[in-house]
Write a protein that holds these residues in place. Sequence first.
Motif, PDB file in Angstrom:
ATOM      1  N   LEU A   1      32.721  48.069  59.212  1.00  0.00           N
ATOM      2  CA  LEU A   1      33.415  47.415  60.312  1.00  0.00           C
ATOM      3  C   LEU A   1      32.548  46.319  60.934  1.00  0.00           C
ATOM      4  O   LEU A   1      33.032  45.221  61.229  1.00  0.00           O
ATOM      5  N   SER A   2      31.263  46.618  61.119  1.00  0.00           N
ATOM      6  CA  SER A   2      30.351  45.651  61.748  1.00  0.00           C
ATOM      7  C   SER A   2      30.170  44.410  60.883  1.00  0.00           C
ATOM      8  O   SER A   2      30.232  43.273  61.378  1.00  0.00           O
ATOM      9  N   VAL A   3      29.950  44.635  59.585  1.00  0.00           N
ATOM     10  CA  VAL A   3      29.727  43.500  58.683  1.00  0.00           C
ATOM     11  C   VAL A   3      30.987  42.655  58.551  1.00  0.00           C
ATOM     12  O   VAL A   3      30.922  41.418  58.557  1.00  0.00           O
ATOM     13  N   THR A   4      32.139  43.310  58.463  1.00  0.00           N
ATOM     14  CA  THR A   4      33.401  42.572  58.343  1.00  0.00           C
ATOM     15  C   THR A   4      33.645  41.695  59.565  1.00  0.00           C
ATOM     16  O   THR A   4      34.091  40.548  59.440  1.00  0.00           O
ATOM     17  N   ALA A   5      33.338  42.225  60.750  1.00  0.00           N
ATOM     18  CA  ALA A   5      33.569  41.469  61.984  1.00  0.00           C
ATOM     19  C   ALA A   5      32.574  40.335  62.172  1.00  0.00           C
ATOM     20  O   ALA A   5      32.901  39.305  62.776  1.00  0.00           O
TER      21      ALA A   5
ATOM     22  N   HIS B   1      36.274  41.372  50.510  1.00  0.00           N
ATOM     23  CA  HIS B   1      36.892  42.328  49.583  1.00  0.00           C
ATOM     24  C   HIS B   1      35.868  43.346  49.095  1.00  0.00           C
ATOM     25  O   HIS B   1      36.116  44.557  49.107  1.00  0.00           O
ATOM     26  N   HIS B   2      34.701  42.882  48.678  1.00  0.00           N
ATOM     27  CA  HIS B   2      33.672  43.764  48.147  1.00  0.00           C
ATOM     28  C   HIS B   2      33.136  44.716  49.209  1.00  0.00           C
ATOM     29  O   HIS B   2      32.858  45.888  48.913  1.00  0.00           O
ATOM     30  N   ILE B   3      32.972  44.211  50.421  1.00  0.00           N
ATOM     31  CA  ILE B   3      32.458  45.053  51.499  1.00  0.00           C
ATOM     32  C   ILE B   3      33.421  46.197  51.801  1.00  0.00           C
ATOM     33  O   ILE B   3      33.009  47.345  51.997  1.00  0.00           O
ATOM     34  N   ARG B   4      34.703  45.894  51.807  1.00  0.00           N
ATOM     35  CA  ARG B   4      35.698  46.949  52.071  1.00  0.00           C
ATOM     36  C   ARG B   4      35.720  47.969  50.932  1.00  0.00           C
ATOM     37  O   ARG B   4      35.783  49.181  51.176  1.00  0.00           O
ATOM     38  N   ASP B   5      35.667  47.494  49.700  1.00  0.00           N
ATOM     39  CA  ASP B   5      35.609  48.409  48.560  1.00  0.00           C
ATOM     40  C   ASP B   5      34.321  49.231  48.556  1.00  0.00           C
ATOM     41  O   ASP B   5      34.293  50.354  48.038  1.00  0.00           O
ATOM     42  N   GLY B   6      33.277  48.656  49.132  1.00  0.00           N
ATOM     43  CA  GLY B   6      31.976  49.321  49.124  1.00  0.00           C
ATOM     44  C   GLY B   6      31.933  50.610  49.919  1.00  0.00           C
ATOM     45  O   GLY B   6      31.012  51.414  49.745  1.00  0.00           O
TER      46      GLY B   6
ATOM     47  N   SER C   1      36.968  38.003  66.128  1.00  0.00           N
ATOM     48  CA  SER C   1      36.218  38.886  65.233  1.00  0.00           C
ATOM     49  C   SER C   1      36.297  40.330  65.709  1.00  0.00           C
ATOM     50  O   SER C   1      36.356  41.261  64.891  1.00  0.00           O
ATOM     51  N   GLY C   2      36.330  40.530  67.045  1.00  0.00           N
ATOM     52  CA  GLY C   2      36.540  41.879  67.566  1.00  0.00           C
ATOM     53  C   GLY C   2      37.912  42.407  67.176  1.00  0.00           C
ATOM     54  O   GLY C   2      38.069  43.588  66.838  1.00  0.00           O
ATOM     55  N   GLY C   3      38.907  41.535  67.216  1.00  0.00           N
ATOM     56  CA  GLY C   3      40.252  41.918  66.788  1.00  0.00           C
ATOM     57  C   GLY C   3      40.299  42.267  65.312  1.00  0.00           C
ATOM     58  O   GLY C   3      41.015  43.189  64.904  1.00  0.00           O
ATOM     59  N   LEU C   4      39.510  41.554  64.507  1.00  0.00           N
ATOM     60  CA  LEU C   4      39.445  41.849  63.080  1.00  0.00           C
ATOM     61  C   LEU C   4      38.871  43.246  62.847  1.00  0.00           C
ATOM     62  O   LEU C   4      39.401  44.024  62.043  1.00  0.00           O
ATOM     63  N   GLY C   5      37.794  43.564  63.568  1.00  0.00           N
ATOM     64  CA  GLY C   5      37.215  44.895  63.443  1.00  0.00           C
ATOM     65  C   GLY C   5      38.186  45.975  63.886  1.00  0.00           C
ATOM     66  O   GLY C   5      38.289  47.031  63.248  1.00  0.00           O
ATOM     67  N   ALA C   6      38.918  45.704  64.962  1.00  0.00           N
ATOM     68  CA  ALA C   6      39.903  46.671  65.460  1.00  0.00           C
ATOM     69  C   ALA C   6      41.036  46.859  64.462  1.00  0.00           C
ATOM     70  O   ALA C   6      41.529  47.982  64.256  1.00  0.00           O
ATOM     71  N   PHE C   7      41.459  45.778  63.833  1.00  0.00           N
ATOM     72  CA  PHE C   7      42.512  45.873  62.823  1.00  0.00           C
ATOM     73  C   PHE C   7      42.083  46.788  61.676  1.00  0.00           C
ATOM     74  O   PHE C   7      42.846  47.662  61.244  1.00  0.00           O
ATOM     75  N   CYS C   8      40.857  46.602  61.189  1.00  0.00           N
ATOM     76  CA  CYS C   8      40.351  47.445  60.102  1.00  0.00           C
ATOM     77  C   CYS C   8      40.290  48.912  60.537  1.00  0.00           C
ATOM     78  O   CYS C   8      40.636  49.817  59.772  1.00  0.00           O
ATOM     79  N   PHE C   9      39.845  49.126  61.770  1.00  0.00           N
ATOM     80  CA  PHE C   9      39.705  50.495  62.297  1.00  0.00           C
ATOM     81  C   PHE C   9      41.058  51.195  62.396  1.00  0.00           C
ATOM     82  O   PHE C   9      41.160  52.409  62.159  1.00  0.00           O
ATOM     83  N   LEU C  10      42.106  50.449  62.708  1.00  0.00           N
ATOM     84  CA  LEU C  10      43.435  51.035  62.869  1.00  0.00           C
ATOM     85  C   LEU C  10      44.195  51.152  61.556  1.00  0.00           C
ATOM     86  O   LEU C  10      44.964  52.103  61.356  1.00  0.00           O
ATOM     87  N   VAL C  11      44.014  50.187  60.664  1.00  0.00           N
ATOM     88  CA  VAL C  11      44.830  50.170  59.448  1.00  0.00           C
ATOM     89  C   VAL C  11      44.355  51.177  58.408  1.00  0.00           C
ATOM     90  O   VAL C  11      45.163  51.712  57.640  1.00  0.00           O
ATOM     91  N   ASP C  12      43.075  51.471  58.373  1.00  0.00           N
ATOM     92  CA  ASP C  12      42.556  52.382  57.350  1.00  0.00           C
ATOM     93  C   ASP C  12      43.093  53.804  57.502  1.00  0.00           C
ATOM     94  O   ASP C  12      43.495  54.415  56.496  1.00  0.00           O
ATOM     95  N   PRO C  13      43.152  54.375  58.708  1.00  0.00           N
ATOM     96  CA  PRO C  13      43.790  55.698  58.845  1.00  0.00           C
ATOM     97  C   PRO C  13      45.271  55.671  58.475  1.00  0.00           C
ATOM     98  O   PRO C  13      45.800  56.657  57.942  1.00  0.00           O
TER      99      PRO C  13
END
Length: 235
Positions: free
Chosen positions: A202-206, A175-180, A43-55
């Motif tokens: 990021l927190s909710v997704t992880a 999906h909804h959380i990211r769009d939010g 789950s930490g890796g998932l949060g890190a992925f989101c943090f890196l891919v969005d920029p």
Amino acid sequence: MRGFYSKLDSSSVSTVVPLNLAVETEKAQALLQTFSTASLLASGGLGAFCFLVDPFLALPFIQEHLWLRAVLDNAVHGIIGLWSWAIVIGLKKKSDFYEVVLAGFLASIIDLDHFYMAGSWSLTKAVSLPRRPPLHCSSLIPVLSFSLRLIMWFCRLKDSWCSLPWMLFISLSSHHIRDGVRRGLWLWPFGNTAPISYWLYLSVTATLPHLCSVLMYLTGTRDMISSKHGIAIDV
């Protein structure tokens, strides 16, 4: 005769107690695996992925090409969905891989409702809608998940399908959380929330996979998942 029944009763009790103890132990282990070291790292890796891919998606050469931006954004939705479900069930055998792919597919296919509402396959029209398309209403998530559960119960589907409503829940929610982050959540009939802060997203997704696992445990679904996937449920 009294001695005979006493003997019979004691043997029955001795059989039931270890059986109940084994069941409770399996339940406890299944719940503990929800917060195992491997699942927390995943789950930490998932949060890190989101943090890196969005920029990366915000880079000018991507933003300038509408189709490239749309395809990559949708692919990220799919990856987050399959990654989230992988944390919930783990990847122990081949069938698990098919499940996480299905979760990713569900998380990404939602965006087709843009084209449905636009009444055209034109991407320009699909991303320029005056209001949100139907599957982007967050109020529908529990309704669709519960309806799917009722359909499964009515059709008497096997326990091997018991996780499907939860898969739908986590795919749509991620999906909804990211769009939010951009537009908030559409909670009909109450309207839209304010945009979700980036760090909250990021927190909710992880943590969403762990929340889903706990809810599955409380509703008894986790026990059936444990029997299906094995007790060690982690990535």
